[in-house]
Design a protein around this motif. Structure first.
Motif, PDB file in Angstrom:
ATOM      1  N   GLU A   1       5.387  10.855  -0.294  1.00  0.00           N
ATOM      2  CA  GLU A   1       6.408  10.703   0.742  1.00  0.00           C
ATOM      3  C   GLU A   1       5.979   9.664   1.784  1.00  0.00           C
ATOM      4  O   GLU A   1       6.799   9.104   2.496  1.00  0.00           O
ATOM      5  N   LEU A   2       4.655   9.440   1.879  1.00  0.00           N
ATOM      6  CA  LEU A   2       4.151   8.440   2.820  1.00  0.00           C
ATOM      7  C   LEU A   2       4.106   7.048   2.192  1.00  0.00           C
ATOM      8  O   LEU A   2       3.815   6.065   2.859  1.00  0.00           O
ATOM      9  N   GLU A   3       4.362   6.981   0.898  1.00  0.00           N
ATOM     10  CA  GLU A   3       4.164   5.722   0.167  1.00  0.00           C
ATOM     11  C   GLU A   3       5.453   5.156  -0.412  1.00  0.00           C
ATOM     12  O   GLU A   3       5.412   4.209  -1.194  1.00  0.00           O
ATOM     13  N   GLY A   4       6.576   5.774  -0.066  1.00  0.00           N
ATOM     14  CA  GLY A   4       7.852   5.233  -0.557  1.00  0.00           C
ATOM     15  C   GLY A   4       8.386   5.915  -1.804  1.00  0.00           C
ATOM     16  O   GLY A   4       9.370   5.458  -2.392  1.00  0.00           O
ATOM     17  N   GLU A   5       7.723   7.007  -2.226  1.00  0.00           N
ATOM     18  CA  GLU A   5       8.153   7.789  -3.389  1.00  0.00           C
ATOM     19  C   GLU A   5       8.426   6.917  -4.619  1.00  0.00           C
ATOM     20  O   GLU A   5       7.573   6.133  -5.012  1.00  0.00           O
TER      21      GLU A   5
ATOM     22  N   ASP B   1       0.164  11.901  -0.086  1.00  0.00           N
ATOM     23  CA  ASP B   1       1.506  12.368  -0.407  1.00  0.00           C
ATOM     24  C   ASP B   1       2.418  11.169  -0.644  1.00  0.00           C
ATOM     25  O   ASP B   1       2.481  10.257   0.177  1.00  0.00           O
TER      26      ASP B   1
END
Lengths: 400, 110
Positions: free
Chosen positions: B86-90, B84
């Motif tokens: 969201e876990l990678e800084g978008e 996702d």
């Protein structure tokens, strides 16, 4: 970039951030937790009994595909003792349903489940393509929704099955709650939150085991389990009221992901304020398990899978029904019922509940049978027969 | 930034599913070559990729089904190498060579 580890097993790399609690999970733990939560919903609501035959309303879309996959897994893992069957409706829409039915046929093989397909043409003598040819695209979702509701029940009956499960998810329920809130229709709002619908007198009951599952997690579950599903938009479905509620839910989720389950819970709490309606929610919330078996008459559009289609034609439909048939006999003075109810059940609060136009007056409808087709109906002639009458008149005109 | 660096490219794959492929010529997978740095010399990010996809890859005029108010439309999930975003800084995530980016819509029924 430092990779977050799974909050559960603390060894694998987290790939999911759960919308309901922001927990970061790895693929394996996510799949396990997702299944465990559906199992919890099923057991706490006492949804099934051993030996029960269950028809899964299957469209080939993500929700019903995930439902079939999860139910098969849980049935085997926890020994539910269920006999699972896929039940699909062929609305007769070329370039849409024929493709998705191919997916359902593959699912039947993948999950080793029998498949039954019932078509609008055999049930009603009309395909949706023919309906649209006759009445145009406007309002066609109303026909499709009314027809589908009966079609699933009739299909289940043909199979000797008394329980149909559908893939409605938390996002769908939240949308419906908002739509009914925006219509001022508290009676229907409370019915829409029930996990089980159908009446003791109706022969087929409905339930939604994925009621508390986020759409996001359903899609991720399908992705990580590499499930075979079909995604397309109905070619006749315009964006309308349902679409607006849907966009609103997704925007709220972006700002505050817990909003979706909060809306569902608000709907359940509101249901307890409605006279004659029983609340239905997860038993662990301290409420009566397997309560609320209520009449589900939400026919606004595409009811089968997650109702992507708008309910905007609802008002027109209601007007038509009212024009066609006077049913003052069914009108109930809600404030009076309310007062009585408040005495009988101490927990009910005395709030004035207006019956909006869309609620057709009675919060709880009196069920009888359609005089034409014998299908259960709260009116003399059921909605499907009434719509068919209009269609057949038009066909006669065209033939002349 | 050296001139050589400005000419570097990174190659990634971009997948569309859940109905989004309809906006991209009904093709599910694309190999995309991006400059390693953007106009101001910074490493390219997801925001750069999204802009690139809208300008160069999307033939469908309905851009708002993919990007709404300059951000990915709510209801579309983005996975970076299966995680996702969201876990990678978008949008701030800096793309790496051989990354796989998946855009999957949750908005379609069936």
């Amino acid at each position: 970039m430092a990779r977050a580890l799974c909050a559960n097993c603390k060894t694998e790399r987290a790939v999911i951030k759960r919308p309901k609690n922001h927990a970061k999970l790895c693929k394996g733990c996510f799949i396990q937790v997702f299944e465990d939560e559906v199992h919890h919903t099923i057991t706490s609501s006492q949804l099934f009994h051993p030996g029960e035959k269950i028809a899964i309303g299957a469209s080939g879309g993500k929700d019903s595909t995930v439902l079939a996959s999860v139910l098969k897994t849980l049935n085997e893992r926890h020994g539910y003792g269920l006999e699972l069957v896929l039940l699909s409706i062929d609305e007769g829409i070329k370039g849409y349903r024929d493709d998705s039915l191919e997916t359902v046929r593959r699912n039947a093989v993948q999950y080793d489940m029998p498949l039954k397909i019932v078509g609008y043409d055999e049930l009603y003598g009309w395909t949706m393509d023919q309906v649209v040819e006759t009445i145009g695209k406007k309002g066609n979702c109303t026909y499709c929704g009314v027809f589908r509701r009966q079609a699933l029940d009739r299909g289940a009956k043909m199979l000797g099955i008394k329980h149909v499960v559908t893939g409605h998810n938390a996002d769908d329920v939240a949308e419906t709650v908002l739509m009914n809130l925006l219509r001022g229709d508290l009676a229907r709002l409370s019915r829409s939150t029930s996990i089980v619908t159908g009446d003791s007198r109706s022969e087929v009951k409905r339930s939604k085991p994925l009621k508390y599952s986020y759409e996001k997690e359903i899609v991720l579950y399908a992705h990580h389990k590499k499930l075979d599903y079909f995604s397309t938009e109905c070619i006749y479905s315009p964006e309308a009221f349902r679409g607006s509620a849907r966009a609103l839910v997704k925007q709220l989720e972006r700002v505050r992901p817990t909003a979706i389950l909060d809306i569902v819970r608000s709907g359940e709490d509101a249901a307890r304020l409605v006279p004659g309606e029983e609340p239905s929610s997860c038993a662990c919330l301290g409420q009566k398990a397997a309560a609320g078996v209520v009449v589900d008459d939400d026919v606004g559009g595409c009811g089968s899978q997650s109702g992507r289609t708008p309910g905007g034609e609802m008002a027109a439909m209601d007007k038509q029904l009212r024009d066609n048939e006077a049913h003052e006999g069914l009108e109930i003075d809600v404030t009076k019922t309310m007062a009585k109810g408040a005495v009988a059940r101490g927990e009910k609060r005395d709030v004035p509940i207006r019956t909006g136009n869309a609620s057709k007056g009675a919060p709880r409808q009196v069920l009888g049978n359609c005089k034409r087709c014998g299908y259960m109906s709260s009116q003399e002639i059921c909605q499907a027969c009434m719509l068919l009458e209009g269609l057949n008149k038009n066909r006669a005109k065209i033939q002349i | 930034m050296s001139a050589a660096k400005n000419n570097d490219t990174i190659d990634i794959t971009v997948d569309f599913s859940g109905g989004l492929e309809m906006l991209f010529d009904n093709k599910r997978r694309y190999s995309v070559s991006l400059p390693a740095v953007d106009g101001s010399g910074k490493p390219v990010t997801m925001a750069f990729l999204i802009d690139h996809l809208c300008t160069h890859l999307m033939k469908d005029p309905r851009v708002d089904l993919f990007v709404l108010d300059k951000h990915i439309r709510p209801g579309i999930l983005v996975l970076i190498n299966d995680a996702d975003w969201e876990l990678e800084g978008e949008e701030a995530y800096e793309l790496q060579p051989r990354d796989n980016i998946l855009f999957v819509s949750t908005l379609h029924g069936g």
